[in-house]
Design a protein around this motif. Structure first.
Motif, PDB file in Angstrom:
ATOM      1  N   UNK A 154      -1.015  31.383   2.031  1.00 20.61           N
ATOM      2  CA  UNK A 154      -1.266  31.758   3.430  1.00 20.61           C
ATOM      3  C   UNK A 154      -0.422  32.972   3.699  1.00 20.61           C
ATOM      4  N   UNK A 155      -1.047  34.104   3.920  1.00 21.25           N
ATOM      5  CA  UNK A 155      -0.229  35.279   4.181  1.00 21.25           C
ATOM      6  C   UNK A 155      -0.656  35.993   5.447  1.00 21.25           C
ATOM      7  N   UNK A 156       0.293  36.700   6.009  1.00 24.94           N
ATOM      8  CA  UNK A 156       0.025  37.492   7.194  1.00 24.94           C
ATOM      9  C   UNK A 156       0.073  38.940   6.744  1.00 24.94           C
ATOM     10  N   UNK A 157      -0.962  39.714   7.076  1.00 26.05           N
ATOM     11  CA  UNK A 157      -0.984  41.106   6.635  1.00 26.05           C
ATOM     12  C   UNK A 157      -1.682  41.975   7.664  1.00 26.05           C
ATOM     13  N   UNK A 158      -0.995  42.962   8.244  1.00 27.31           N
ATOM     14  CA  UNK A 158       0.408  43.275   8.046  1.00 27.31           C
ATOM     15  C   UNK A 158       1.288  42.058   8.334  1.00 27.31           C
ATOM     16  N   UNK A 159       2.397  41.975   7.616  1.00 29.04           N
ATOM     17  CA  UNK A 159       3.237  40.801   7.765  1.00 29.04           C
ATOM     18  C   UNK A 159       4.035  40.869   9.064  1.00 29.04           C
ATOM     19  N   UNK A 160       4.908  39.899   9.235  1.00 24.64           N
ATOM     20  CA  UNK A 160       5.613  39.805  10.510  1.00 24.64           C
ATOM     21  C   UNK A 160       6.643  40.925  10.696  1.00 24.64           C
ATOM     22  N   UNK A 161       6.835  41.753   9.685  1.00 27.44           N
ATOM     23  CA  UNK A 161       7.671  42.941   9.854  1.00 27.44           C
ATOM     24  C   UNK A 161       6.832  44.132  10.321  1.00 27.44           C
ATOM     25  N   UNK A 162       5.533  43.911  10.433  1.00 28.59           N
ATOM     26  CA  UNK A 162       4.641  45.010  10.794  1.00 28.59           C
ATOM     27  C   UNK A 162       4.317  45.889   9.609  1.00 28.59           C
ATOM     28  N   UNK A 163       4.609  45.383   8.407  1.00 28.18           N
ATOM     29  CA  UNK A 163       4.421  46.173   7.191  1.00 28.18           C
ATOM     30  C   UNK A 163       3.174  45.691   6.457  1.00 28.18           C
ATOM     31  N   UNK A 164       2.310  46.636   6.080  1.00 29.87           N
ATOM     32  CA  UNK A 164       1.128  46.269   5.308  1.00 29.87           C
ATOM     33  C   UNK A 164       1.529  46.049   3.859  1.00 29.87           C
ATOM     34  N   UNK A 165       1.096  44.923   3.309  1.00 28.63           N
ATOM     35  CA  UNK A 165       1.463  44.604   1.943  1.00 28.63           C
ATOM     36  C   UNK A 165       0.574  45.383   0.969  1.00 28.63           C
ATOM     37  N   UNK A 166       1.172  46.400   0.350  1.00 24.98           N
ATOM     38  CA  UNK A 166       0.415  47.274  -0.551  1.00 24.98           C
ATOM     39  C   UNK A 166      -0.123  46.550  -1.777  1.00 24.98           C
ATOM     40  N   UNK A 167       0.490  45.403  -2.094  1.00 21.63           N
ATOM     41  CA  UNK A 167       0.121  44.700  -3.320  1.00 21.63           C
ATOM     42  C   UNK A 167      -1.063  43.771  -3.147  1.00 21.63           C
ATOM     43  N   UNK A 168      -1.735  43.908  -2.009  1.00 27.62           N
ATOM     44  CA  UNK A 168      -2.774  42.942  -1.669  1.00 27.62           C
ATOM     45  C   UNK A 168      -3.732  42.653  -2.818  1.00 27.62           C
ATOM     46  N   UNK A 169      -4.182  43.702  -3.487  1.00 30.53           N
ATOM     47  CA  UNK A 169      -5.136  43.499  -4.576  1.00 30.53           C
ATOM     48  C   UNK A 169      -4.516  42.628  -5.666  1.00 30.53           C
ATOM     49  N   UNK A 170      -3.262  42.928  -5.992  1.00 27.10           N
ATOM     50  CA  UNK A 170      -2.558  42.150  -7.011  1.00 27.10           C
ATOM     51  C   UNK A 170      -2.372  40.706  -6.593  1.00 27.10           C
ATOM     52  N   UNK A 171      -2.025  40.520  -5.329  1.00 28.09           N
ATOM     53  CA  UNK A 171      -1.818  39.167  -4.803  1.00 28.09           C
ATOM     54  C   UNK A 171      -3.096  38.345  -4.968  1.00 28.09           C
ATOM     55  N   UNK A 172      -4.202  38.919  -4.509  1.00 23.79           N
ATOM     56  CA  UNK A 172      -5.480  38.200  -4.569  1.00 23.79           C
ATOM     57  C   UNK A 172      -5.858  37.897  -6.015  1.00 23.79           C
ATOM     58  N   UNK A 173      -5.607  38.869  -6.900  1.00 27.83           N
ATOM     59  CA  UNK A 173      -5.988  38.684  -8.298  1.00 27.83           C
ATOM     60  C   UNK A 173      -5.248  37.507  -8.933  1.00 27.83           C
TER      61      UNK A 173
END
Lengths: 498, 128, 437
Positions: free
Chosen positions: A219-238
């Motif tokens: 369960x992830x928040x993106x952009x996360x609670x720091x307001x930062x977009x997680x650049x690794x999204x593709x890697x995370x999903x993979x």
């Protein structure tokens, strides 16, 4: 100072102002014979009068609630910089259209032939949300964000069960919102926390290590609670997909992405949206909300009944959903909220929604730039729609984020989000949204700057804030130690606050 | 703060004072200070079985809940009624009047696993 | 765009202050694969006039101008004008959850009044600040009973609203809570006590009943509570028609009351948003889900209110919270609060009496299928005709008939649930009765 205090009137509780026999209503005269209650219902089923219930006139009622309303802060009064809450302007036309007779008085069981307008509204919002999120199907049934979350996790569970094993764990980053673990527990999962990297992103190496056959989803928040977009999204999903797990995206921060990027395009399998955040429906002092859930095709068969289907020239409800997770609430969702959200989308249109996102991100970055000289910025990655400072510098002088927040009230603003996310010690989480003018932002920045200076010159002034409110600092400790949760007549002790 | 040496301490900041086969259990001054204003204490029922290191109950401040871990194993014989009425006593007198429960020890030797007052003192000194 | 309060010149100043060339540049850190490279496929934005026009057209496709006898959990009651006047005030409409007590006393006071009135109405000692709706309050009440009793079995009457039962099953399935149903008496339409007796055991956490039940029949709460308590289970009392509490004995023998307040000036709105409640005895207060407002004082010693007992909630207790819900339905609860204020002690009674009179006028013409006492709705057998035939005939007269029951109760073929409220006119009831002939 932005706001000067004005005359606010004292107001008793309803129970303290009545007088026996006073009324605020008149019913039409009865066009059928009256019925004897005892004869119709049986003596044992008929109640005595409702002890303590209000007895006031219409005039007193309107004054009571109007006076009380002046004790509230509201978006209609100014900026509401609560991070992750997306307190944007609530367009008034939305209120008008939600009250149109044929929509507001639609009964959920009225014949479909007389519900086509309402169904069209729902279908159109479903389609718009699918386009905005890049997902394949949407259910509007969940009543709010946390309810959408639960629905999403139940959908994941249903899919995994069908594949033979519902699995045991949900992974949650340490920056997550508190509802995430609570939801996982209600859905029958255990929770495993994973750490963020120094730049606030999901740690891919750790993720790779912890994802195994017991993990149902991240369960992830993106952009996360720091307001930062997680650049690794593709890697995370993979990583998750490789092991047969799914990606749930917590949609509270969607205001940073509408028209810019679509979760469905970056590996998310299921997400919820908060209509009362991104899509401008009013918070109303804490509800109602709306928590639609958007899914990829693989999860569609499990969406709760009914689904709408288009017959030749009309909409129909389809209850034949053998694989559905079951209903998550009665009827079809918070329809009144759905109407408002659609009105908002119609007003903006596709390009307009994107422009709104750009302004939201611009506003947050403007605040960041202007306040960076005065407040510590623990995570320096580019931020989207919100920015998180810490009270590091002020804490050294004995002033904490909660104190600064209360002082902000004296300058005419609602506080930002205090002490969240937990990964930032003493967080000041600020989300301006797009519906703030440059003037309002500048006033806010001036206020925050002035407070930073006060911390250096007169920290006690900040610590003892607010000073200008009708109600001064409230004793929350006393409230929790001896809970008084309802009014009682004086002799039985409600008023003896000790 | 000096910690009384008539009792033993846990790393989770509970204490136990043993008299005969009965251990009186409480939380330390350090713990109450970290928790802030305590608003509610959730204690077990009389007769409940507890194990060393396992949850015995919880204490709550306005915005936090903390587990209390039992320093000893045994059966709860008494619960301090004062805490239900006046949870603030736990802030005022954690080593005295605001003890939590009394436990009939089932494994008296367990207390050797716990810290002395001096050890605890240096433990919290190091932690803070 | 009218919702974006900035001129291009101001945007330029802000972009410059941010040290970028354009606002677009603020997104340049997004990985290329993530960016949407086309405009959203949505129609261009439209004016306020066009928005109103669109929704008026949708509204016109609805049932305006029809008389309706639908109830079944959603009731047509008159909404006093004051209700919308109050909830349209921006200070209530556009405020956030009242975490900052110093600038949220308006919302906090109204919630405290709401909690008090719900207690007065239900005979319970504490009530929360509201739940999503009645249907979701049911699993919340069941989980609460499980926490209190340390048991996990749930017995729910088949005479509880079918959609509420479905919602309970969705939650219970993943909570490891076995749910069993017990039947209704074919004569009276009330819960079948013998069936309950045969199914209840020492693993039962909650016995859940609704009154008036889905058939409109009033349940014997005292007897049901006695059976539940004899087996160490809690009685959960559900109501869907809040107006009935104006005249019916409050369920003081129940341990948990969970209900739906839609009848209190909340538009039917095609099924939501509504507001549910949970109320209970003081001794169970800490196991109750949902927000609570408590009375306290401010630093000057004046009476003040704040959210309290928050340690039960998800943002503190996380996976051990009493519920994952993090909202109430404040604005909807405020509608109900204004409604209860306007009608008050005398008005709610008179309103209930009018409902009783209307429904019994209709009942006398149609002969209820069940013998149990009823408030403002009842099941009527359709005398050989199918409900559809009757309802189609009624629609021609601009009357929406009742809810056919065979969708949920196959054994109740050729019967429908009819509801009459203070808004039902005698002439329409007469026309309805004619369609039966």
């Amino acid at each position: 100072m932005k706001v000067r205090s004005h005359i606010t009137q004292n107001e008793a509780l309803l129970f303290e102002m009545g007088s026996p026999g006073k009324v605020g209503y008149q019913l039409p005269s009865l066009d059928v014979p009256a019925v004897d209650a005892v004869a119709a219902l049986g003596r044992e089923n008929v109640r005595a009068e409702i002890e303590g219930f209000p007895e006031v006139s219409e005039v007193e009622a309107i004054r009571h609630f109007t006076r009380l309303s002046t004790w509230n802060y509201a978006i209609d009064l100014g900026l509401y910089p609560l991070g992750s809450c997306t307190m944007k302007y609530n367009p008034r036309v939305n209120e008008l259209v939600a009250r149109l007779d044929g929509l507001a008085w639609a009964h959920p069981y009225q014949p479909e032939a007389l519900a086509q307008g309402a169904m069209e509204v729902m279908a159109r919002l479903e389609a718009a949300l699918a386009e905005i999120t890049g997902m394949d199907a949407v259910t509007l049934q969940p009543a709010a964000g946390a309810h959408g979350e639960l629905t999403g996790i139940l959908l994941i569970r249903a899919l995994l069960e069908k594949r033979g094993n519902p699995r045991k764990k949900i992974l949650i980053p340490d920056s997550a919102h508190g509802t995430n673990p609570a939801t996982a527990a209600i859905a029958g999962y255990t929770v495993e926390n994973i750490h963020s990297t120094a730049s606030g992103m999901v740690d891919l190496a750790e993720l790779e290590r912890v994802v195994d056959k017991d993990v149902a989803a991240l369960m992830m928040t993106n952009p996360n609670t720091l307001g930062v977009f997680d650049d690794n999204m593709a890697g995370v999903a993979e990583i998750l997909h490789k092991k047969g797990a799914l990606v749930y995206m917590y949609g509270a921060n969607m205001n940073a992405l509408v028209g810019i990027a679509r979760p469905g395009d970056f590996g998310v399998d299921v997400m919820h949206l908060n209509l009362h955040k991104t899509f401008s429906t009013p918070h109303g002092g804490g509800g109602p909300g709306g928590g639609p859930v958007a899914v990829k095709k693989i999860l569609e068969p499990f969406l709760p009944a009914p689904r709408m289907k288009r017959l030749r020239n009309r909409w129909a409800f389809d209850y034949k959903r053998p694989r559905a997770i079951g209903k998550v609430r009665a009827y079809y969702g918070n329809f009144g909220v759905i109407v408002r959200a659609l009105a908002y989308i119609l007003a903006h249109g596709g390009d307009g929604l994107r422009n709104a996102t750009v302004d939201a991100v611009l506003n947050a970055n403007y605040i960041r730039r202007k306040l960076e000289p005065f407040y510590d910025l623990p995570y320096t990655a580019p931020n989207m729609h919100e920015v998180v400072f810490s009270d590091d510098r002020q804490a050294k002088l004995g002033v904490r984020t909660g104190d600064i927040a209360k002082r902000l009230i004296d300058y005419g603003f609602h506080p930002y989000t205090v002490s969240f996310p937990l990964i930032v010690h003493g967080a000041l989480m600020i989300e301006p949204t797009e519906t703030e003018s440059k003037l309002e932002l500048d006033l806010f920045i001036e206020a925050m700057t002035a407070i930073a200076k006060e911390v250096e010159t007169d920290p006690q002034l900040v610590r003892s804030a607010p000073h200008s409110t009708r109600t001064s600092k409230v004793d929350e400790v006393g409230a929790a130690r001896r809970p008084i949760l309802r009014w009682k007549p004086r002799e039985t002790g409600s008023q003896t606050a000790d | 703060m000096t910690y009384p040496d008539d009792r033993r301490y846990t790393k989770e900041h509970e204490w136990v004072r043993v008299e005969g086969d009965i251990g009186t259990v409480g939380i330390t001054d350090h713990a109450q200070h970290e928790l802030g204003d305590i608003v509610y204490v959730d204690t077990p029922k009389i007769g409940a079985r507890v194990d060393q290191g396992k949850s015995l109950g919880s204490v709550e401040s306005v915005k936090a809940v903390s587990e209390i871990y039992s320093p000893v194993s045994g059966e709860v014989t008494e619960v301090n009624g004062i805490l239900a009425q006046s949870p603030e006593k736990l802030n005022q007198d954690p080593h005295g009047a605001a003890w939590l429960v009394k436990i009939r020890l089932s494994a008296a030797a367990e207390i050797t696993n716990l810290m002395s007052a001096a050890d605890y003192q240096s433990y919290v000194g190091a932690e803070s | 765009m009218r919702y974006l309060p900035k001129s291009q010149a101001e945007r330029r100043q802000m972009v410059e202050a941010c040290g970028v060339e354009s606002a677009e540049q603020l997104f340049s850190h997004l990985p290329d694969g993530v960016r949407l490279k086309r405009p959203l496929d949505l129609a261009p934005g439209i004016s306020e006039y066009d928005i109103v026009d669109y929704f008026r057209a949708r509204s016109a496709e609805g049932a305006s101008g029809y008389a309706s006898f639908l109830g079944a959990g959603v009731y047509a009651h008159y909404r006093p004008v004051l209700v919308d006047t109050v909830v349209s005030r921006g200070e209530f409409l556009t405020s956030y959850t009242p975490y900052q007590a110093e600038i949220s006393q308006g919302t906090l006071v109204t919630i405290f009044e709401f909690q008090t009135m719900i207690c007065q109405l239900t005979g319970m000692e504490v009530a929360n600040a509201s739940m999503y709706d009645g249907s979701t309050a049911v699993p919340e009440a069941a989980m609460m009973a499980a926490r209190i009793t340390g048991r996990d079995g749930v017995l729910i009457a088949r005479s509880v609203h079918p959609e509420y039962r479905e919602v309970l099953l969705t939650y219970a399935r993943n909570q490891g809570m076995p749910v069993q149903e017990f039947g209704y008496n074919n004569e009276s339409g009330a819960a079948e006590l013998a069936d309950l007796e045969s199914k209840i055991n020492d693993a039962t956490a909650a016995v859940i009943v609704q009154s008036p039940n889905f058939f409109g029949v009033i349940e014997n709460v005292k007897r049901l509570a006695e059976i539940a308590h004899r087996h160490g289970a809690l009685l959960v009392f559900i109501f869907t028609e809040a107006v009935s509490l104006g005249i019916l004995e409050p369920p003081a023998d129940a341990d948990i009351v969970a209900g739906e307040l839609q009848s209190f000036a909340i538009s039917p709105s095609f099924g939501g948003p509504f507001a549910g409640i949970i109320a209970t005895k003081e001794k169970f207060m800490r196991q109750m889900p949902g927000r609570l407002v408590g009375e306290t004082v401010d630093s000057r010693g004046n009476r003040a209110f704040c959210l309290t007992l928050a340690t039960r909630e998800q943002h503190i207790r996380r996976e051990k919270a009493t519920s994952n819900i993090c909202t109430n339905q404040a604005l909807i609860a405020l509608m109900a609060t204004v409604f209860m204020t306007v009608y008050g002690k005398q008005g709610l009674r008179e309103l209930a009496e009018q409902n009783l009179a209307k429904a019994h006028y209709l009942g006398a013409k149609l002969k209820p299928r069940f013998s149990g006492a009823y408030f403002n709705e009842f099941v009527a057998a359709t005398n050989g005709k199918t409900p559809d035939v009757i309802n189609q005939a009624l629609l021609k007269k601009k009357i929406i008939g009742g809810v056919p029951l065979n969708r949920w109760y196959p054994e109740l073929e050729n019967s429908m649930l009819l509801c009459a409220t203070e808004m039902s006119k005698r002439e329409h009831m007469d026309q309805l009765a004619e369609a039966w002939q």
